[in-house]
Design an enzyme around this catalytic site. Structure first.
Site, short mmCIF file in Angstrom:
data_model
loop_
_atom_site.label_atom_id
_atom_site.label_comp_id
_atom_site.label_asym_id
_atom_site.label_seq_id
_atom_site.Cartn_x
_atom_site.Cartn_y
_atom_site.Cartn_z
N SER A 77 5.02 -54.58 37.24
CA SER A 77 6.34 -55.22 37.49
C SER A 77 6.27 -56.42 36.47
O SER A 77 5.61 -57.03 36.12
CB SER A 77 6.72 -55.39 38.95
N TYR B 178 6.11 -58.62 47.56
CA TYR B 178 6.08 -57.84 46.29
C TYR B 178 5.41 -58.43 45.06
O TYR B 178 4.77 -57.89 44.39
CB TYR B 178 7.49 -57.25 46.12
P1 NAD Z 1 11.10 -45.46 44.44
O1 NAD Z 1 11.31 -46.21 45.92
O2 NAD Z 1 12.39 -44.49 44.20
O3 NAD Z 1 9.64 -44.82 44.27
C1 NAD Z 1 8.52 -45.41 45.17
C2 NAD Z 1 7.75 -44.04 45.43
O4 NAD Z 1 6.72 -44.57 46.08
C3 NAD Z 1 8.24 -42.97 46.06
O5 NAD Z 1 8.05 -41.83 45.70
C4 NAD Z 1 7.81 -43.17 47.48
O6 NAD Z 1 7.78 -41.98 48.23
C5 NAD Z 1 6.45 -43.52 47.17
N1 NAD Z 1 5.88 -44.36 48.23
C6 NAD Z 1 6.12 -45.57 49.01
N2 NAD Z 1 5.39 -45.75 50.01
C7 NAD Z 1 4.43 -44.68 50.11
C8 NAD Z 1 3.34 -44.45 51.05
N3 NAD Z 1 3.01 -45.26 51.92
N4 NAD Z 1 2.68 -43.47 50.56
C9 NAD Z 1 2.96 -42.41 49.37
N5 NAD Z 1 3.85 -42.69 48.72
C10 NAD Z 1 4.86 -43.65 48.78
O7 NAD Z 1 11.02 -46.65 43.52
P2 NAD Z 1 10.73 -46.48 42.02
O8 NAD Z 1 11.34 -47.49 41.23
O9 NAD Z 1 10.51 -45.20 41.34
O10 NAD Z 1 9.27 -47.14 42.16
C11 NAD Z 1 8.11 -46.66 41.53
C12 NAD Z 1 7.12 -47.89 41.34
O11 NAD Z 1 7.67 -48.65 40.44
C13 NAD Z 1 6.96 -49.01 42.41
O12 NAD Z 1 5.52 -49.30 42.37
C14 NAD Z 1 7.75 -49.82 42.01
O13 NAD Z 1 7.36 -51.06 42.68
C15 NAD Z 1 7.76 -50.01 40.52
N6 NAD Z 1 8.76 -50.86 39.72
C16 NAD Z 1 9.96 -50.41 40.05
C17 NAD Z 1 11.03 -51.01 39.18
C18 NAD Z 1 12.30 -50.35 39.15
O14 NAD Z 1 13.21 -51.27 38.52
N7 NAD Z 1 12.71 -49.59 39.79
C19 NAD Z 1 10.50 -52.10 38.38
C20 NAD Z 1 9.31 -52.64 38.53
C21 NAD Z 1 8.45 -51.79 39.09
#
Ligand code: NAD
Length: 252
Positions: free
Chosen positions: A144, A157
């Site tokens: 991130s 986080y």
């Molecule tokens: P999201 O919330 O749509 O996706 C998160 C995913 O993780 C989902 O598929 C969810 O089911 C899964 N997950 C969460 N807890 C879980 C568990 N206990 N067991 C199994 N699966 C689990 O959000 P996203 O943005 O697609 O996030 C994906 C990754 O990207 C994350 O690690 C998030 O921290 C990271 N991220 C996102 C952003 C952003 O701007 N969206 C920025 C930086 C990092």
């Protein structure tokens, strides 16, 4: 597809692939030729359809990665279907928001367990296998901007993503000479569930948008190119980097 970015014959295991960035990564890896083992708590039907359009195989594995308990079962299921996992993408993650003075121990543990502890032990499980058979592999951790910056109202986080960047470098140091590349991607601000609360806050949303040089939030389709690169032979001499895919946010 052929050339250094070709993933034909490879199998990628992607956690949290039902939606958002995980889905974007799974689809991009499938398009590059990889079979996909998609791990998560919920149905993966949409991701399955989007991946198999590219003619590769797809397996959904149900697992709750808030604890390390399912890890060996996940590995056994993936290996029963595909024989071997060549690429591991630690994408599953959660975020909890509260001022630092109010942040609860329960939220701290939930975020750290999913984002950092499970990612490390999943990597250990697959890393052991990649090292043992000598065929190497690729690990991609989804870090991130909070791997570089402090942020506000998300102490666990920030700790988890800063920790993930550190673990990425440590594992790269231990495994680079043995053919396992460990790297990370630091997504900027993407339109997914993770950022819904931010996007619904007009002030925060406008402030964020105004400092993204690309002038827009990221779309899950924007994350795939970096993932394919780090999963492919094109990155064989790339170890321990945290690659920002952020529309220029960190350049500002
Ligand atoms: P999201 O919330 O749509 O996706 C998160 C995913 O993780 C989902 O598929 C969810 O089911 C899964 N997950 C969460 N807890 C879980 C568990 N206990 N067991 C199994 N699966 C689990 O959000 P996203 O943005 O697609 O996030 C994906 C990754 O990207 C994350 O690690 C998030 O921290 C990271 N991220 C996102 C952003 C952003 O701007 N969206 C920025 C930086 C990092």
């Amino acid at each position: 597809m052929s050339g250094p970015l070709d993933l034909s014959g490879k199998t990628a295991l992607v956690t949290g692939a039902n939606t958002g960035l995980g889905q974007g990564i799974a689809v991009a890896l499938a398009k590059a030729g990889a079979n996909i083992a998609a791990v998560g708590r919920s149905a993966m039907d949409e991701t399955a359809t989007l991946c198999t359009e590219h003619g590769t195989r797809f397996l959904a594995i149900r697992a709750d990665l808030s604890s390390t308990a399912p890890i060996e079962g996940v590995a056994a299921e993936a290996e029963a279907a595909f024989g071997r996992v060549d690429i591991l993408v630690n994408n599953a993650g959660i975020i909890r928001r509260a001022d630092a003075v109010d942040f609860s121990e329960a939220d701290w543990d939930a975020v750290m367990d999913t984002n950092l502890k499970s990612a490390f032990f999943l990597t250990q499980a697959f890393g052991r296998r990649m090292l043992a058979d000598g065929r190497g592999g690729k690990v991609i951790n989804i870090a991130s901007l909070l791997s570089f910056q402090g942020g506000i109202r998300i102490p666990a986080y920030t700790a988890s993503k800063s920790g993930l960047a550190g673990i990425t470098r440590l594992l790269a140091c231990e495994w680079a000479a043995r053919g396992v590349n460990v790297n990370a991607i630091a997504p900027g601000y993407f339109v997914t569930n993770n950022t819904q609360a931010l996007r619904e806050d007009p002030e925060r949303s406008a402030a964020i948008l105004s400092r993204i040089p690309a002038g827009r939030w990221g779309d899950p389709a924007d994350i795939g190119g970096g993932a394919v690169f780090l999963a492919s032979a094109a990155s064989d001499y790339v170890n321990g980097v945290v690659l920002p895919v952020d529309g220029g946010w960190l350049a500002r």
